[in-house]
Design a protein around this motif. Structure first.
Motif, PDB file in Angstrom:
ATOM      1  N   ASP A  50      39.778  31.533  46.561  1.00 51.12           N
ATOM      2  CA  ASP A  50      40.661  30.989  45.731  1.00 51.12           C
ATOM      3  C   ASP A  50      41.339  29.760  45.860  1.00 51.12           C
ATOM      4  O   ASP A  50      41.544  28.923  44.783  1.00 51.12           O
ATOM      5  CB  ASP A  50      41.752  32.105  45.531  1.00 51.12           C
ATOM      6  N   ASP A  51      41.534  29.601  47.046  1.00 47.52           N
ATOM      7  CA  ASP A  51      42.442  28.041  47.343  1.00 47.52           C
ATOM      8  C   ASP A  51      41.431  27.061  47.172  1.00 47.52           C
ATOM      9  O   ASP A  51      41.908  26.069  46.645  1.00 47.52           O
ATOM     10  CB  ASP A  51      42.712  28.187  48.743  1.00 47.52           C
ATOM     11  N   VAL A  52      40.140  27.034  47.616  1.00 51.21           N
ATOM     12  CA  VAL A  52      39.053  25.987  47.560  1.00 51.21           C
ATOM     13  C   VAL A  52      38.828  25.926  46.023  1.00 51.21           C
ATOM     14  O   VAL A  52      38.482  24.786  45.442  1.00 51.21           O
ATOM     15  CB  VAL A  52      37.839  26.337  48.081  1.00 51.21           C
ATOM     16  N   LYS A  53      38.706  27.110  45.260  1.00 53.02           N
ATOM     17  CA  LYS A  53      38.488  26.990  43.763  1.00 53.02           C
ATOM     18  C   LYS A  53      39.523  26.174  43.195  1.00 53.02           C
ATOM     19  O   LYS A  53      39.235  25.255  42.116  1.00 53.02           O
ATOM     20  CB  LYS A  53      38.306  28.363  43.064  1.00 53.02           C
ATOM     21  N   SER A  54      40.870  26.596  43.341  1.00 50.46           N
ATOM     22  CA  SER A  54      41.964  25.895  42.829  1.00 50.46           C
ATOM     23  C   SER A  54      42.128  24.348  43.095  1.00 50.46           C
ATOM     24  O   SER A  54      42.413  23.401  42.250  1.00 50.46           O
ATOM     25  CB  SER A  54      43.449  26.368  43.199  1.00 50.46           C
ATOM     26  N   PHE A  56      38.866  18.037  39.129  1.00 48.54           N
ATOM     27  CA  PHE A  56      38.096  17.531  38.089  1.00 48.54           C
ATOM     28  C   PHE A  56      38.863  17.636  37.046  1.00 48.54           C
ATOM     29  O   PHE A  56      38.815  16.678  35.878  1.00 48.54           O
ATOM     30  CB  PHE A  56      37.044  18.778  37.901  1.00 48.54           C
ATOM     31  N   LEU A  57      40.128  18.226  37.106  1.00 51.15           N
ATOM     32  CA  LEU A  57      41.182  18.013  35.925  1.00 51.15           C
ATOM     33  C   LEU A  57      41.762  16.589  36.129  1.00 51.15           C
ATOM     34  O   LEU A  57      42.241  16.027  34.930  1.00 51.15           O
ATOM     35  CB  LEU A  57      42.083  19.113  35.944  1.00 51.15           C
ATOM     36  N   THR A  58      42.268  16.406  37.343  1.00 52.63           N
ATOM     37  CA  THR A  58      43.254  15.226  37.323  1.00 52.63           C
ATOM     38  C   THR A  58      42.457  14.012  38.080  1.00 52.63           C
ATOM     39  O   THR A  58      42.932  12.826  38.096  1.00 52.63           O
ATOM     40  CB  THR A  58      44.468  15.594  38.388  1.00 52.63           C
ATOM     41  N   GLY A  59      41.371  14.211  38.893  1.00 54.39           N
ATOM     42  CA  GLY A  59      40.938  13.032  39.507  1.00 54.39           C
ATOM     43  C   GLY A  59      41.512  12.752  40.772  1.00 54.39           C
ATOM     44  O   GLY A  59      41.229  11.747  41.442  1.00 54.39           O
TER      45      GLY A  59
END
Length: 291
Positions: free
Chosen positions: A43-47, A53-56
């Motif tokens: 979960d930590d790596v996924k987040s 990808f959202l913020t760059g």
């Protein structure tokens, strides 16, 4: 290099070596294939991946990867950056530099563990996370390289043994070692074939070698610890699989402070032995009873 879903688009040879494979892209296909089966880590790596990808934004963090063979957890330090499509102004991939923290752990052990056998046990445990083995041993060579003895052995099935008497090497054996290993790590694919070599025929009657054969050991990786151009010691990894070790394993070991650990262990043994002899002499001189 991975995409948003975690599919591995590229992994260099060192990354593949770390997780114990050389067959990408067949395996692993995603980063989830090389993460431990721990929901907190996943979960930590996924987040972190989703946020990139959202913020760059780039990211630096510590986590674990899982060796494909054996499933052991390897502590790693990750530095990741986003790859952006400037035309579309969006993140299309994530690049990550993944560095094993095993060398750092070994340095800590070298600095903190004062007993040589405990130190080498810890070093063996760390090495096993990157290069699996069924037997770990350290052999000490005399200054003239004409004698060798078993200094340390760690194998769960038989426990730890050390302190074997010195075994004399024949001149042709010394020359064979110099020519074959040339001060560099090397591996032997079949132990049975090795002891058939003319220079090593006497190993057929050597009790330790015979125990290795009887216990099913097949291949070996020899990692020399050099001092002033001579073999001071050697770390040997044995596997019960034939032709198990390869050049990739050697490259992994070269990145580890193995030679430093072995030299420190040998030096601490010398200091301990010197203290024992001095105390013994002092006790005799003062006519104290020795128990």
């Amino acid at each position: 290099r991975v995409n948003r879903s975690g599919e591995i688009k590229y992994a260099n040879p060192r990354m593949l070596q770390m997780v114990g494979t050389a067959t990408w892209p067949e395996t692993p296909q995603t980063i989830w294939d090389i993460l431990p089966d721990d929901p907190h880590i996943v979960d930590d790596v996924k987040s972190k991946l989703e946020a990139r990808f959202l913020t760059g934004e780039s990211g630096h963090y510590e986590t674990y990867v899982r060796a494909i063979e054996g499933g052991k957890q390897i502590p790693v330090r990750v530095s990741a950056i986003a790859e952006t499509d400037l035309a579309e102004e969006r993140v299309v991939a994530s690049f990550a530099i993944v560095r094993s923290m095993i060398p750092d752990e070994m340095v800590k052990d070298i600095e903190s563990i004062k007993e040589e056998e405990k130190l080498l046990t810890a070093i063996a445990k760390n090495i096993s996370l990157l290069v699996p083995f069924d037997l770990f041993s350290v052999w000490q060579y005399s200054r003239d390289e004409k004698n060798v003895r078993l200094f340390f052995e760690n194998m769960e099935s038989v426990g730890t043994q050390s302190g074997r008497r010195w075994w004399e090497l024949q001149p042709e054996q010394v020359e064979w070692l110099k020519q074959t290993f040339a001060q560099e790590p090397a591996f032997i694919g079949e132990l049975d074939e090795f002891i058939e070599i003319e220079e090593w025929q006497d190993l057929k009657t050597d009790p330790i070698t015979q125990r290795y054969v009887d216990d099913g050991f097949r291949s070996m990786l020899f990692f020399p610890v050099m001092s002033e151009g001579k073999i001071q010691a050697a770390v040997c990894l044995n596997s019960k699989q034939s032709n198990y070790y390869n050049p990739g394993h050697i490259e992994i070991l070269k990145d580890l402070p193995i030679d430093v650990a072995v030299r420190v262990a040998l030096e601490r043994m010398k200091i301990r032995d010197s203290k024992f002899r001095l105390n013994l002499i002092a006790a005799i001189a003062s006519e104290q009873d020795i128990y």
